[in-house]
Structure formats: structure tokens, C-alpha cells
Design a protein around this motif. Structure first.
Motif, PDB file in Angstrom:
ATOM      1  N   PHE A   1       0.841  -1.198   0.000  1.00 43.96           N
ATOM      2  CA  PHE A   1       0.000   0.000   0.000  1.00 43.96           C
ATOM      3  C   PHE A   1       0.874   1.245   0.000  1.00 43.96           C
ATOM      4  CE2 PHE A   1       0.355  -1.602   4.364  1.00 43.96           C
ATOM      5  CZ  PHE A   1       0.964  -0.527   4.996  1.00 43.96           C
ATOM      6  N   GLU A   2       0.286   2.352  -0.408  1.00 48.49           N
ATOM      7  CA  GLU A   2       0.991   3.637  -0.429  1.00 48.49           C
ATOM      8  C   GLU A   2       0.095   4.681   0.212  1.00 48.49           C
ATOM      9  OE1 GLU A   2       3.926   4.456  -1.846  1.00 48.49           O
ATOM     10  OE2 GLU A   2       4.318   3.024  -3.485  1.00 48.49           O
TER      11      GLU A   2
ATOM     12  N   ALA B   1      -0.401   8.408  -0.242  1.00 52.07           N
ATOM     13  CA  ALA B   1      -0.028   9.543  -1.092  1.00 52.07           C
ATOM     14  C   ALA B   1      -0.336  10.809  -0.314  1.00 52.07           C
ATOM     15  CB  ALA B   1      -0.798   9.503  -2.401  1.00 52.07           C
TER      16      ALA B   1
ATOM     17  N   TYR C   1       6.398   3.878   3.242  1.00 55.54           N
ATOM     18  CA  TYR C   1       5.015   3.798   2.753  1.00 55.54           C
ATOM     19  C   TYR C   1       4.521   5.111   2.161  1.00 55.54           C
ATOM     20  CZ  TYR C   1       5.121  -0.314   5.730  1.00 55.54           C
ATOM     21  OH  TYR C   1       5.466  -1.492   6.306  1.00 55.54           O
TER      22      TYR C   1
ATOM     23  N   PHE D   1      -3.774   4.097  -1.041  1.00 53.82           N
ATOM     24  CA  PHE D   1      -3.954   3.226  -2.198  1.00 53.82           C
ATOM     25  C   PHE D   1      -3.336   1.874  -1.901  1.00 53.82           C
ATOM     26  CE2 PHE D   1      -4.260   7.453  -3.977  1.00 53.82           C
ATOM     27  CZ  PHE D   1      -5.334   7.326  -4.840  1.00 53.82           C
ATOM     28  N   VAL D   2      -3.921   0.838  -2.463  1.00 49.71           N
ATOM     29  CA  VAL D   2      -3.388  -0.497  -2.241  1.00 49.71           C
ATOM     30  C   VAL D   2      -3.398  -1.251  -3.567  1.00 49.71           C
ATOM     31  CG1 VAL D   2      -5.653  -1.323  -1.501  1.00 49.71           C
ATOM     32  CG2 VAL D   2      -3.637  -2.605  -0.865  1.00 49.71           C
TER      33      VAL D   2
END
Lengths: 424, 221
Positions: free
Chosen positions: A163-164, A166, A264, A286-287
Motif C-alpha cells: 500500500f501507499e 499519497a 510507505y 492506495f493499495v
């Protein structure tokens, strides 16, 4: 098929649905996990009303969201009511009014549904289940970092990977856009085109302005990536507000490094979506495997003052159904939920069944009793249908007095065991 | 719940990309575009029944689908990016990024009517046949006009000839079909060219690759 007055009609309106047991168990598992993370960070759960007066709540929500809200008339007062479309603005109202005298900071978390009339779209429902938290009363970067740290810990807690987060800042874009001196309608157009990353259109909307200024503005669209983009962002900064935004992101990022979470974080100065009330750090989650954000949040320092009591605040919420979709996409099964045992007692006297069920429940198993009179074959197929893992049969003719039959429904494996063994 | 660690190494390896290309006029220039940036796919134009083409060397998969389906595949993330005409994007208003105007596939969305239409429509309710009900509705409601929209799926220019509608809203490139059917353009609604569109999550999760492709494409257009 149910027909009403002879015509075929949908049973439920678009955008809402039933969580059948398997999915409901997933939802509950996520709620319990995520709320427990919030509690660990010293947040306290708050339950807000399902509907409110429109004229009160609308102080805190964008016009666009009001348009999407479900409204109806209050039977008592004749005022317009609104099914809550957003929890954050409710908590802001509560904090700014009922809790105005309480010392800050305040940390609240919630698990609640909101209602929005959305066009049918990827991953969009009209009843949306959210789990989120708000940290009110602190304007320091550490508060924003805390919210992001909780978001990351939540994702890890339910087993998600790849995941991120942002992370951006609305002030950077606002500062850069301000310099053009556009009216709010023109600003809205630039913002819309920019949010779709239609840079040619943005360029078109800004023709006639200072070329160097315009070029700098267009460069914002390239500002997403790791830490190094902050230097590039600083290089194109031409105003105080944007510079302050960059410094703020740097501060938050530095704290996230202390948490060990920088891997991350994706810095994203290109995202300008989200509610009007956001005023600083913004972030979206987001994943891998899901085409849209599964959660979002940010700082909203101006919101509480709309309810009469200025206070800085920051928060975020996850969309529970999108979390379920993400877990399914990554093949993660929640551990809880489901029925472990179905006990069938053919004896007239049900003492054994009642005692056995009690013992197993005390041991932590989920146990149902068949109760209905029917053949064993039908009971077993019932257990399979409802995904009950094991069936225990007592008092059937082929069994000895001290024996029970244990059936594993998955493989239909049967074995006789001593009843006493079940109590161990 | 199970815990699995996020591995840095996993993120850094070459991310696979799925790209949706539209059947029809935009297909050939789109394939050319990707081959110009070094992603060469073979046989797409020859084998018209095959829908999936892999370019293993670049870890890219192309999906050949109908243009009107491209935004949907990209919005849901079934494809990371795609190419589609602006007309389709305007009609569908999907939540996707549109970072590049590719310039090719130029068309206009226009309002047309029979050459001999005359003044018959003053005051009466106009019927408009179109493949683009949303664009049409937005266009006329912004002008404060109420029109009856008749959704058709093809050969729109026949509608006024058969008395089904007074006007049409349609896409034209040269205008030859209109002329052949005795129709004239009365208003221009919008212009359309091919766009590169990107899924929102892919832009973040696979940002290195997506960014690379955007940069490469910008260099060759």
C-alpha cells in the motif's frame, strides 16, 4: 420473485445492500481490528446521530456534498433533516459546541455509515461504511504524522501489503494558483482540469498570464514521487503559502521517518481533490489490486470555526467495503466469524447437548444447536450450506451411550469419539 | 488477522502494466505510438479476434476492447492505463486521469440538421438523435433549451431523414457522411482527440513505471 401490484420491482434501492453472514463477519473483523488500533493510540469512540438538521450541518459541508445528501422533513418542527453524509463535520460540530469547554486535544474514533447519492461508479455505494478518527486541538505536524501512522498501523493490522499513502498539501496548490488572481469560477475550472491532470487544458485556461509563472504552475503536475521531489517543489515556489506548505510536509515527513514509516509514503503535490474544508496536509491510501483510494483524510483547521469555536484539527477515514475488497484482492481471510460446531442431539433428554454447548462456548468456540427434528443427512447438508465447520451427533442409534459422532463437513470425514473427550 | 510485511524489494522490481487500446480508428496510431517508445506489440492489426497481447520483454499486456469500454476498465483498475477519444470521456465522465492529449484521431462533436430544415422548429420541442445523450443533455441545458434526446447506437445521420428527429449530435472527422445524407452542421459542441488515461491508484502504486511511460510518450508526440 416478489411482485408488487403485479409488477416486478427491485427489492432494494440502488447503492445499498445486505451484508450476508460471510461478508458481515469480514466487516465486523475489520471494524474490531481498526477500532482497537485507535483505542491503543488513546482515541475514544464517539457515536454521532444518524440524521441532523440540514441548516446546522450545512455550515460544515460543501455544497456539492449537500447536493448529494438525502433530505426529508422533520415531522415535529417542519425543518429539513439530512441523513448524515459525513462524520467529520458532525464531530466538528460536537467538538465546537457541546465540548467547547473541554480541554484539548480531543481524540475521537468512529465506525459509522454515511449516505450519499453517488452516480454508479467504481467502488461507490450510496450507504458507505466508514471507520475513522479525528484529532482536534493540535495544529502541529506531529498530529498529522500521528494520523498517518495510525492509518499505516491499521492497514498492517488487517494484513494488507503493497500500500501507499499519497501525501500532499492543499496549501501548495492554492498558493501557486492564487498568484494568477483568478475569480473563484475560473479557479474552479483550473482545479477541475488539474485534478484530472489535463495539463493542456490547464495551460489553455492560463494563457495570457505571465509565461514564467504559468510554466512553474504547470510543473506542479510532475511533483509526485519520493522525498526528492520536495527540492523540486521548493525550486518552483513563488509565494509564501506554497513555501509554508512545503516546510509543513517536510516536518511531517521527518516525523514519519522517526516512526519508521517513510517507505510507505509517496509525496504527491498533484492531488487537489477532497472536501473544501481541508486546509493543510492531505492524504489518500492506495493499495495494490484496487483501482481507487481505500481511505483518505487531512487537516481541516477552518471547519470548527464554522460552528463557532475555532480549533485546528486533522483526521481520516477508511471505507470499509473497499478494505474488504482489498483484502479479497490480496487473498487475506479474516480469522474470526463463522460457526465452529453444530450439535445434534437425538436423545429425548437434551442435558448432554446443553452441557456440551456450554462447555465449548466457554472454550471460545461458536456453537449452534440443531434443535429441529430431521434426518442426520439433512442436518449435515444444512451445516455445509451455512459453512459450519464441524457437526457433533449425540444419541443416534448406532452410537454407544458414551459415544458421539464427530463429522468434519469439509471432507465429510466421520469418527466416533468418547463424549468425555469433547469436554476436555 | 494475518500479517505480511511490506517488502521494499517487492515494490522496486519492474511492475507489470495492463494497457487498454480501443478497437477502430485509434488502434493503429496507438500501436505505432507504443512501438515508438520501445513497447512493440506484434500481430494486433492482423489477428482481429485475439483480445490480449503480451509484450513479455517489457512486462506489458495490451487489451483490445471497444472504445466505450476503455474508461470503465481503467476506472476500476482492471487496466492501469488506456487510450480513448475525448468524446467518450466527455460522455462518460469517469474518474480517471487524462495526462496526455495524443493529438491524433481529431474529430468534432457537432449539431447537424437537414439542409432544407428551414424555420419549422421555432417554438416547438426539438428531438435530437445521438450516441452521446449526456453530452447532448449538458450542451442544451446550458443553453437553457429543453430537447428530447433519442439515444441511438449507430448511423445517427439516418434519424432526421426518416423523421425520427429534427437534429443530431454526432462525431465527425471529415463531414463527408453528413454531406452524403444532406445534413449541415449548425453548431460545434466540442473537439475530440485521443487521450492517454491512467487509473488513479496505478498512478500512485506503480508511479515509477507510469511516470516513465508518460515522459516517454510526451517526447514522441
Amino acid at each position: 420473485m416478489l411482485t408488487l401490484n403485479g409488477t416486478i420491482k427491485s427489492l432494494t434501492p440502488k447503492g445499498v445492500g445486505t451484508f450476508f453472514p460471510e461478508r458481515a463477519a469480514k466487516k465486523r473483523g475489520i471494524e474490531e481490528s481498526l477500532l482497537s488500533v485507535f483505542l491503543k493510540w488513546g482515541f475514544q469512540e464517539i457515536v454521532t446521530p444518524g440524521f441532523e438538521y440540514l441548516d446546522v450541518l450545512s455550515e460544515g459541508i460543501d455544497e456539492e456534498l449537500i447536493d448529494k445528501s438525502y433530505k426529508f422533513i422533520d415531522r415535529g418542527t417542519g425543518r429539513i433533516l439530512v441523513l448524515r453524509p459525513d462524520i467529520t463535520s458532525q464531530i466538528a460540530r460536537i467538538a465546537a459546541t457541546s465540548l467547547a469547554e473541554k480541554p484539548g486535544p480531543m481524540r475521537f474514533c468512529y465506525s459509522a455509515n454515511v449516505f450519499r447519492y453517488e452516480e454508479e461508479h467504481a467502488g461507490r455505494q450510496r450507504e458507505i461504511f466508514q471507520i475513522g478518527g479525528e484529532l482536534l486541538g493540535i495544529d502541529l505536524p506531529e498530529a498529522d504524522a500521528e494520523m498517518i501512522a495510525i492509518a499505516v498501523e491499521s492497514l498492517k493490522k488487517i494484513g494488507l501489503r503493497d500500500f501507499e499513502i499519497a501525501m500532499g498539501h492543499i496549501g501548495f496548490f492554492k498558493g501557486m494558483l492564487n498568484g494568477f488572481g483568478l475569480d473563484s469560477q475560473a479557479e474552479g475550472k483550473v482545479r477541475d482540469a488539474f485534478s484530472k491532470k489535463e495539463m493542456l487544458k490547464v495551460e489553455g485556461l492560463l494563457t495570457g498570464f505571465n509565461k514564467a509563472k504559468r510554466e512553474r504552475f504547470l510543473k506542479i503536475s510532475e511533483l509526485f514521487g519520493k522525498e526528492e521531489i520536495l527540492d523540486r517543489a521548493e525550486a518552483i515556489c513563488d509565494n509564501k503559502e506554497s513555501r509554508a506548505a512545503i516546510r509543513n510536509i517536510m516536518d511531517v515527513y521527518r516525523i514519519l521517518k522517526l516512526y519508521g514509516l517513510d517507505e510507505y509514503i509517496l509525496i504527491d503535490l498533484t492531488e487537489v481533490r477532497g472536501f473544501d474544508y481541508y486546509s493543510g496536509i492531505l492524504f489518500e491510501v492506495f493499495v495494490k489490486g484496487i483501482g481507487y483510494e481505500i481511505g483518505s483524510g487531512g487537516r481541516y483547521d477552518g471547519l470548527l470555526s464554522r460552528f463557532g469555536q475555532p480549533s485546528p484539527a486533522t483526521g481520516f477515514a477508511f471505507n470499509v467495503e473497499r478494505l474488504i475488497a482489498a483484502m479479497e484482492a490480496q487473498g487475506i481471510e479474516p480469522e474470526n466469524g463463522g460457526v465452529d460446531f453444530l450439535i445434534i442431539d437425538f436423545n429425548k433428554d437434551k442435558t448432554n447437548a446443553i452441557k456440551l454447548a456450554k462447555t465449548l462456548r466457554e472454550k471460545g468456540y461458536n456453537v449452534a444447536r440443531d434443535i429441529i427434528k430431521r434426518d442426520l443427512k439433512d442436518s449435515v447438508s444444512y451445516a455445509k450450506e451455512w459453512r459450519i465447520a464441524k457437526v457433533i451427533v449425540l444419541g443416534s442409534r448406532e452410537l454407544k451411550r458414551d459415544e458421539a459422532l464427530l463429522i468434519d463437513t469439509a471432507g465429510d470425514k466421520r469418527k466416533r469419539i468418547k463424549i468425555d473427550q469433547l469436554f476436555i | 488477522m494475518k500479517k505480511i510485511k511490506n517488502k521494499e524489494s517487492e515494490k522496486d522490481r519492474l511492475e507489470s502494466l495492463t494497457i487498454a487500446l480501443p478497437k477502430g480508428k485509434l488502434l493503429e496510431p496507438s500501436i505505432k505510438l507504443f512501438s515508438q517508445i520501445g513497447i512493440k506489440v506484434k500481430g494486433v492489426l492482423k489477428d482481429t479476434r485475439k483480445l490480449i497481447f503480451d509484450v513479455p520483454a517489457k512486462d506489458v499486456r495490451f487489451l483490445i476492447i471497444r472504445a466505450i469500454d476503455v474508461p470503465t476498465y481503467v476506472e476500476y483498475g482492471a487496466c492501469d492505463m488506456g487510450i480513448v477519444g475525448k468524446d467518450v470521456l466527455m460522455e462518460q465522465e469517469k474518474d480517471v486521469y487524462e495526462p496526455i492529449d495524443l493529438g491524433y484521431g481529431y474529430c468534432q462533436i457537432i449539431v447537424a440538421e437537414p439542409q432544407d430544415a428551414g424555420l419549422q422548429k421555432a417554438g416547438s420541442r426539438i428531438r435530437i438523435a445521438t450516441k452521446y445523450p449526456n453530452i447532448t443533455e449538458r450542451y442544451f441545458s446550458q443553453k437553457g433549451l429543453q430537447v428530447e434526446i433519442i439515444k441511438l447506437y449507430g448511423s445517427i445521420e439516418l434519424a432526421p431523414l426518416m423523421g425520427l428527429s429534427e437534429q443530431i449530435v454526432d462525431l465527425i472527422s471529415t463531414g463527408r457522411t453528413l454531406k452524403e445524407n444532406g445534413l449541415v452542421v449548425v453548431e460545434r459542441v466540442a473537439e475530440s482527440t485521443a487521450r492517454l488515461i491512467v487509473n488513479r491508484a496505478s498512478m500512485k502504486i506503480k508511479y515509477k513505471r507510469v511516470k516513465e511511460i508518460i515522459e516517454d510518450v510526451k517526447k514522441v508526440i
